[in-house]
Design a protein around this motif. Structure first.
Motif, short mmCIF file in Angstrom:
data_model
loop_
_atom_site.label_atom_id
_atom_site.label_comp_id
_atom_site.label_asym_id
_atom_site.label_seq_id
_atom_site.Cartn_x
_atom_site.Cartn_y
_atom_site.Cartn_z
N ASN A 146 -51.00 -21.32 15.53
CA ASN A 146 -51.01 -21.12 14.07
C ASN A 146 -52.19 -21.84 13.40
OD1 ASN A 146 -50.25 -23.77 14.29
ND2 ASN A 146 -48.42 -23.59 13.05
N GLU B 225 -55.78 -11.15 14.11
CA GLU B 225 -55.45 -11.77 12.82
C GLU B 225 -54.10 -11.29 12.32
OE1 GLU B 225 -57.34 -12.40 8.32
OE2 GLU B 225 -58.25 -10.95 9.71
N LEU C 177 -50.85 -13.88 11.58
CA LEU C 177 -50.22 -13.98 10.25
C LEU C 177 -48.77 -13.51 10.27
CD1 LEU C 177 -53.17 -12.70 8.04
CD2 LEU C 177 -52.43 -15.06 8.38
N ARG D 157 -51.14 -18.55 7.38
CA ARG D 157 -52.06 -18.15 6.31
C ARG D 157 -52.65 -19.36 5.58
NH1 ARG D 157 -52.99 -13.38 4.08
NH2 ARG D 157 -51.11 -12.45 5.00
N SER D 158 -51.78 -20.30 5.22
CA SER D 158 -52.27 -21.47 4.47
C SER D 158 -53.17 -22.35 5.35
CB SER D 158 -51.10 -22.29 3.92
OG SER D 158 -50.31 -22.82 4.97
N GLU E 117 -56.50 -20.57 5.57
CA GLU E 117 -57.18 -20.72 4.29
C GLU E 117 -57.78 -22.12 4.14
OE1 GLU E 117 -54.25 -19.66 1.42
OE2 GLU E 117 -54.56 -17.50 1.65
#
Length: 234
Positions: free
Chosen positions: A51, A76, A80, A87-88, A91
């Protein structure tokens, strides 16, 4: 004769100030930030990320991730979909200017266009695993497949090491894992064990080890005793 442009004293002072600050910025050494064996001044390639929590932990500690390439074998879309918080975490990496790559086979790094011509000071593969087999970790098939995985990874990764770079493999300690023969496989490719040190996930705030395959892909598992094995060419 062309007339020379005139500048006010204020404009001249501002220009000189800007030049001075630019020159100072160029002469300022980069601030080194560290987390365990890793530094913001090293170029770092991470493979087999689940992750992306390990690479994210480094990026947060460094306050920048321009020196980091983080990769997953999965697409990807799959990352996700199956991993909580992925995702976080991604990011966080991208906002700090890391390069995040998907569908990267750790045993075929030499075929990845985005890595072509690059060299790394640290190449990191945490808890490599070839999948789950009937009979568990002690089965001959599991041992054979995992040994093959790390051997092929070492062969490919060696091509991307900088002059004094290191390949780090963090792995469990136990009879079955010792049969992977990391040191013997590394020597086939001109790599030698420099050091092995205790690996604890609590040393990397936010890191969550994941199973990475099977029905419980998003589940963590008990690590028990683990070590990070550090290989280099010198």
């Amino acid at each position: 004769m062309m007339e020379q442009p005139s500048y006010s004293r204020t404009t001249v002072d501002e220009l000189q100030s800007l030049i001075g600050r630019s020159d100072l910025a160029e002469r300022q050494p980069r601030v080194e930030r560290k987390l365990m064996h890793y530094s913001s001044l090293q170029t770092i390639l991470l493979v087999g990320e689940g992750n992306f929590s390990f690479s994210s932990a480094l990026a947060t500690a460094f306050e920048s991730a321009e020196n980091i390439v983080a990769s997953s074998i999965d697409s990807e879309e799959k990352v996700l979909r199956v991993y909580d918080r992925a995702r976080s975490l991604i990011e966080n990496l991208e906002s700090r200017k890391a390069l995040v790559l998907y569908e990267v086979d750790a045993t075929r790094l030499h075929e990845i266009e985005d890595l072509s011509g690059r060299k790394f000071d640290r190449i990191v593969f945490n808890l490599p695993h070839a999948g789950y087999f009937p009979g568990g970790e002690r089965s001959k098939k599991a041992i054979k497949k995992n040994k093959q995985l790390v051997s092929m990874f070492l062969e490919s990764a060696a091509k991307f090491l900088s002059s004094f770079g290191e390949i780090h493999i963090s792995n469990k300690v136990g009879p079955s894992y010792r049969k992977w023969n990391l040191e013997g496989e590394a020597e086939k490719y001109g790599l030698y064990l420099k050091e092995s040190v205790r690996f604890r996930k609590t040393d990397y705030p936010g890191y969550m080890n994941k199973r990475g395959s099977g029905a419980r892909i998003n589940r963590t598992f008990r690590l028990g005793e683990c070590k990070t094995y550090m290989f280099s060419k010198v």
